[in-house]
Design a protein around this motif. Sequence first.
Motif, PDB file in Angstrom:
ATOM      1  N   GLY A  19       0.792  -1.235   0.000  1.00  0.00           N
ATOM      2  CA  GLY A  19       0.000   0.000   0.000  1.00  0.00           C
ATOM      3  C   GLY A  19       0.818   1.275   0.000  1.00  0.00           C
ATOM      4  O   GLY A  19       0.259   2.377   0.007  1.00  0.00           O
ATOM      5  N   PHE A  20       2.137   1.151  -0.009  1.00  0.00           N
ATOM      6  CA  PHE A  20       3.034   2.293   0.220  1.00  0.00           C
ATOM      7  C   PHE A  20       2.863   3.423  -0.806  1.00  0.00           C
ATOM      8  O   PHE A  20       2.571   4.568  -0.456  1.00  0.00           O
ATOM      9  CB  PHE A  20       4.479   1.782   0.227  1.00  0.00           C
ATOM     10  N   PHE A  21       3.032   3.115  -2.095  1.00  0.00           N
ATOM     11  CA  PHE A  21       2.983   4.190  -3.088  1.00  0.00           C
ATOM     12  C   PHE A  21       1.574   4.783  -3.205  1.00  0.00           C
ATOM     13  O   PHE A  21       1.423   5.987  -3.404  1.00  0.00           O
ATOM     14  CB  PHE A  21       3.489   3.712  -4.452  1.00  0.00           C
ATOM     15  N   ALA A  22       0.544   3.940  -3.066  1.00  0.00           N
ATOM     16  CA  ALA A  22      -0.827   4.461  -3.151  1.00  0.00           C
ATOM     17  C   ALA A  22      -1.072   5.457  -2.015  1.00  0.00           C
ATOM     18  O   ALA A  22      -1.705   6.505  -2.210  1.00  0.00           O
ATOM     19  CB  ALA A  22      -1.839   3.318  -3.108  1.00  0.00           C
ATOM     20  N   ALA A  23      -0.559   5.148  -0.809  1.00  0.00           N
ATOM     21  CA  ALA A  23      -0.724   6.068   0.322  1.00  0.00           C
ATOM     22  C   ALA A  23       0.024   7.376   0.061  1.00  0.00           C
ATOM     23  O   ALA A  23      -0.488   8.471   0.357  1.00  0.00           O
ATOM     24  CB  ALA A  23      -0.216   5.416   1.603  1.00  0.00           C
ATOM     25  N   LEU A  24       1.201   7.264  -0.527  1.00  0.00           N
ATOM     26  CA  LEU A  24       1.980   8.468  -0.850  1.00  0.00           C
ATOM     27  C   LEU A  24       1.249   9.319  -1.904  1.00  0.00           C
ATOM     28  O   LEU A  24       1.197  10.550  -1.798  1.00  0.00           O
ATOM     29  CB  LEU A  24       3.359   8.026  -1.356  1.00  0.00           C
ATOM     30  N   HIS A  25       0.653   8.655  -2.893  1.00  0.00           N
ATOM     31  CA  HIS A  25      -0.156   9.382  -3.891  1.00  0.00           C
ATOM     32  C   HIS A  25      -1.314  10.114  -3.203  1.00  0.00           C
ATOM     33  O   HIS A  25      -1.588  11.276  -3.497  1.00  0.00           O
ATOM     34  CB  HIS A  25      -0.746   8.402  -4.919  1.00  0.00           C
ATOM     35  N   ARG A  26      -2.022   9.436  -2.273  1.00  0.00           N
ATOM     36  CA  ARG A  26      -3.171  10.076  -1.604  1.00  0.00           C
ATOM     37  C   ARG A  26      -2.725  11.279  -0.792  1.00  0.00           C
ATOM     38  O   ARG A  26      -3.366  12.329  -0.824  1.00  0.00           O
ATOM     39  CB  ARG A  26      -3.883   9.068  -0.681  1.00  0.00           C
ATOM     40  N   LEU A  27      -1.623  11.139  -0.072  1.00  0.00           N
ATOM     41  CA  LEU A  27      -1.132  12.262   0.732  1.00  0.00           C
ATOM     42  C   LEU A  27      -0.740  13.426  -0.179  1.00  0.00           C
ATOM     43  O   LEU A  27      -1.014  14.588   0.119  1.00  0.00           O
ATOM     44  CB  LEU A  27       0.066  11.820   1.588  1.00  0.00           C
ATOM     45  N   ASP A  28      -0.121  13.094  -1.307  1.00  0.00           N
ATOM     46  CA  ASP A  28       0.330  14.151  -2.227  1.00  0.00           C
ATOM     47  C   ASP A  28      -0.855  14.872  -2.858  1.00  0.00           C
ATOM     48  O   ASP A  28      -0.757  16.050  -3.204  1.00  0.00           O
ATOM     49  CB  ASP A  28       1.220  13.534  -3.314  1.00  0.00           C
ATOM     50  N   ASP A  29      -1.983  14.160  -3.005  1.00  0.00           N
ATOM     51  CA  ASP A  29      -3.168  14.758  -3.638  1.00  0.00           C
ATOM     52  C   ASP A  29      -4.025  15.529  -2.634  1.00  0.00           C
ATOM     53  O   ASP A  29      -5.049  16.099  -3.003  1.00  0.00           O
ATOM     54  CB  ASP A  29      -4.037  13.663  -4.294  1.00  0.00           C
ATOM     55  N   ALA A  30      -3.640  15.532  -1.342  1.00  0.00           N
ATOM     56  CA  ALA A  30      -4.520  16.075  -0.302  1.00  0.00           C
ATOM     57  C   ALA A  30      -4.278  17.554  -0.020  1.00  0.00           C
ATOM     58  O   ALA A  30      -4.892  18.122   0.888  1.00  0.00           O
ATOM     59  CB  ALA A  30      -4.361  15.259   0.986  1.00  0.00           C
ATOM     60  N   GLY A  31      -3.385  18.195  -0.776  1.00  0.00           N
ATOM     61  CA  GLY A  31      -3.139  19.632  -0.586  1.00  0.00           C
ATOM     62  C   GLY A  31      -2.519  19.968   0.758  1.00  0.00           C
ATOM     63  O   GLY A  31      -2.840  20.978   1.369  1.00  0.00           O
ATOM     64  N   LEU A  32      -1.623  19.110   1.237  1.00  0.00           N
ATOM     65  CA  LEU A  32      -0.987  19.316   2.544  1.00  0.00           C
ATOM     66  C   LEU A  32       0.217  20.257   2.424  1.00  0.00           C
ATOM     67  O   LEU A  32       0.749  20.472   1.335  1.00  0.00           O
ATOM     68  CB  LEU A  32      -0.511  17.965   3.103  1.00  0.00           C
ATOM     69  N   GLU A  33       0.640  20.789   3.564  1.00  0.00           N
ATOM     70  CA  GLU A  33       1.866  21.599   3.613  1.00  0.00           C
ATOM     71  C   GLU A  33       3.101  20.703   3.583  1.00  0.00           C
ATOM     72  O   GLU A  33       4.124  21.039   3.016  1.00  0.00           O
ATOM     73  CB  GLU A  33       1.918  22.434   4.905  1.00  0.00           C
ATOM     74  N   GLN A  34       2.988  19.579   4.295  1.00  0.00           N
ATOM     75  CA  GLN A  34       4.108  18.641   4.328  1.00  0.00           C
ATOM     76  C   GLN A  34       3.624  17.222   4.638  1.00  0.00           C
ATOM     77  O   GLN A  34       2.550  17.037   5.211  1.00  0.00           O
ATOM     78  CB  GLN A  34       5.155  19.068   5.365  1.00  0.00           C
ATOM     79  N   ILE A  35       4.435  16.274   4.230  1.00  0.00           N
ATOM     80  CA  ILE A  35       4.182  14.876   4.558  1.00  0.00           C
ATOM     81  C   ILE A  35       5.280  14.434   5.523  1.00  0.00           C
ATOM     82  O   ILE A  35       6.467  14.521   5.194  1.00  0.00           O
ATOM     83  CB  ILE A  35       4.220  13.989   3.293  1.00  0.00           C
ATOM     84  N   VAL A  36       4.885  14.019   6.721  1.00  0.00           N
ATOM     85  CA  VAL A  36       5.852  13.482   7.674  1.00  0.00           C
ATOM     86  C   VAL A  36       5.819  11.959   7.524  1.00  0.00           C
ATOM     87  O   VAL A  36       4.751  11.340   7.600  1.00  0.00           O
ATOM     88  CB  VAL A  36       5.489  13.880   9.122  1.00  0.00           C
ATOM     89  N   ALA A  37       6.972  11.372   7.266  1.00  0.00           N
ATOM     90  CA  ALA A  37       7.048   9.913   7.119  1.00  0.00           C
ATOM     91  C   ALA A  37       7.903   9.357   8.243  1.00  0.00           C
ATOM     92  O   ALA A  37       8.955   9.896   8.557  1.00  0.00           O
ATOM     93  CB  ALA A  37       7.651   9.557   5.766  1.00  0.00           C
ATOM     94  N   LEU A  38       7.415   8.285   8.843  1.00  0.00           N
ATOM     95  CA  LEU A  38       8.155   7.639   9.932  1.00  0.00           C
ATOM     96  C   LEU A  38       8.943   6.465   9.366  1.00  0.00           C
ATOM     97  O   LEU A  38       8.381   5.627   8.645  1.00  0.00           O
ATOM     98  CB  LEU A  38       7.165   7.103  10.970  1.00  0.00           C
ATOM     99  N   GLU A  39      10.216   6.397   9.695  1.00  0.00           N
ATOM    100  CA  GLU A  39      11.076   5.307   9.232  1.00  0.00           C
ATOM    101  C   GLU A  39      10.498   3.939   9.565  1.00  0.00           C
ATOM    102  O   GLU A  39       9.886   3.754  10.613  1.00  0.00           O
ATOM    103  CB  GLU A  39      12.432   5.402   9.931  1.00  0.00           C
ATOM    104  N   PHE A  40      10.756   2.984   8.690  1.00  0.00           N
ATOM    105  CA  PHE A  40      10.351   1.587   8.919  1.00  0.00           C
ATOM    106  C   PHE A  40      11.486   0.851   9.619  1.00  0.00           C
ATOM    107  O   PHE A  40      12.643   1.267   9.524  1.00  0.00           O
ATOM    108  CB  PHE A  40      10.066   0.910   7.575  1.00  0.00           C
ATOM    109  N   PRO A  41      11.181  -0.270  10.284  1.00  0.00           N
ATOM    110  CA  PRO A  41      12.285  -1.111  10.754  1.00  0.00           C
ATOM    111  C   PRO A  41      13.128  -1.541   9.546  1.00  0.00           C
ATOM    112  O   PRO A  41      12.569  -1.815   8.479  1.00  0.00           O
ATOM    113  CB  PRO A  41      11.588  -2.329  11.373  1.00  0.00           C
ATOM    114  N   GLU A  42      14.449  -1.613   9.710  1.00  0.00           N
ATOM    115  CA  GLU A  42      15.345  -1.835   8.568  1.00  0.00           C
ATOM    116  C   GLU A  42      15.523  -3.334   8.255  1.00  0.00           C
ATOM    117  O   GLU A  42      16.596  -3.784   7.884  1.00  0.00           O
ATOM    118  CB  GLU A  42      16.678  -1.122   8.869  1.00  0.00           C
ATOM    119  N   THR A  43      14.473  -4.114   8.403  1.00  0.00           N
ATOM    120  CA  THR A  43      14.574  -5.546   8.086  1.00  0.00           C
ATOM    121  C   THR A  43      13.603  -5.867   6.957  1.00  0.00           C
ATOM    122  O   THR A  43      12.624  -5.153   6.760  1.00  0.00           O
ATOM    123  CB  THR A  43      14.165  -6.426   9.290  1.00  0.00           C
ATOM    124  N   GLY A  44      13.877  -6.969   6.249  1.00  0.00           N
ATOM    125  CA  GLY A  44      12.976  -7.419   5.186  1.00  0.00           C
ATOM    126  C   GLY A  44      12.670  -6.296   4.216  1.00  0.00           C
ATOM    127  O   GLY A  44      13.564  -5.561   3.792  1.00  0.00           O
TER     128      GLY A  44
END
Length: 322
Positions: free
Chosen positions: A281-306
């Motif tokens: 679901g990652f890129f679709a969520a990024l597309h939705r956030l980008d289409d929402a007219g926000l000032e910024q997108i804060v992304a939280l790092e994932f665990p660095e495994t898999g």
Amino acid sequence: MNRTEISDERIEAAAATLRDGGLVAFPTETVYGLGADATSADAVARIFDAKDRPRFDPIIVHLANAGLLETVTDNLPPQAVTLADAFWPGPLTMVLPRGDAIPPIVSAGLSTVGVRVPDHPIASRLIELADRPIAAPSANQFGRISPTTAAHVREQFGDQLDEVLDGGPCRVGVESTVLDLTGALPTLLRHGGVTREQLQEVVGTIEVHQGTQPVDQAAPSPGMLARHYAPNTPVVLLNRLSAPPGPGSGLLTLTRPDSPDGWAQIEVLSEAGDLVEAAAGFFAALHRLDDAGLEQIVALEFPETGLGAALNNRLVRAASRE
Ligand code: TXA
Ligand code: MG
């Protein structure tokens, strides 16, 4: 539309378009690809033009099955056969010596070629019917967010393409892992759908290409540009939430935050913290956030495994200002 709703006639027509030098967007298990006849320099040039892609960035060649490897390379390292057995069809791209049937433009002039066998019924059928290797980068404008639905492709290209085959959302959701087999040790050039751990189980030690390079520099791994996968909205990458969000902030996160207070929009990728579900679901969520007219997108790092390594890698590039 469901993938089973695409008729064989429709796929045959798209295959004919490819044979005629046209551009066809098609679903794979990773992301949508923008395909052209890999044996035609003119057809491949159309991909670079449509994507506004710099000519130094090589394109992956897609085959219907591993038995066709010798049509794109004349020097098959034994490890390539082992890896093909283990991971194809699937999200692994191998970089091999480039055979004469593949014109230099495909590989941006490099003597190598990136090749994979996608694991998707529509892609397989299309490539089989086209009866030739198909060059296909992700079907997005250069540097932008990758497409995991046919709608994402249409948003970025409008009517520019000859055909967009709609196979529904992509199952894996991040691009293939790119592994260079032309050096002394296999070298991981891009984290992707096959994890480093999975590769190591099959071939033992691998090197991991570190870092990125400026936009104007070519080989050895031209795809490793600092800024990539980028929304129009600024992205801020954090390893934990400390301060309250500023106004107009959206949050992209693996699991639900302790408090939803202050966020204009929250995208939780997996309530259970499952990285496979998150990648899908990652890129679709990024597309939705980008289409929402926000000032910024804060992304939280994932665990660095898999698959977390592939997701973090894309976040770092999405947030890069270089
Ligand atoms: O999952 C995928 O790989 C998708 C689907 C459509 O197959 N394709 C894709 O293509 O992600 P693209 O063009 O967006 O990314 C290809 C990456 C780039 O980083 C490029 O530099 C690298 O693969 N690459 C391709 N051929 C290469 C080569 N001969 N040597 C080194 N890197 C190569
Ligand atoms: Mg891409």
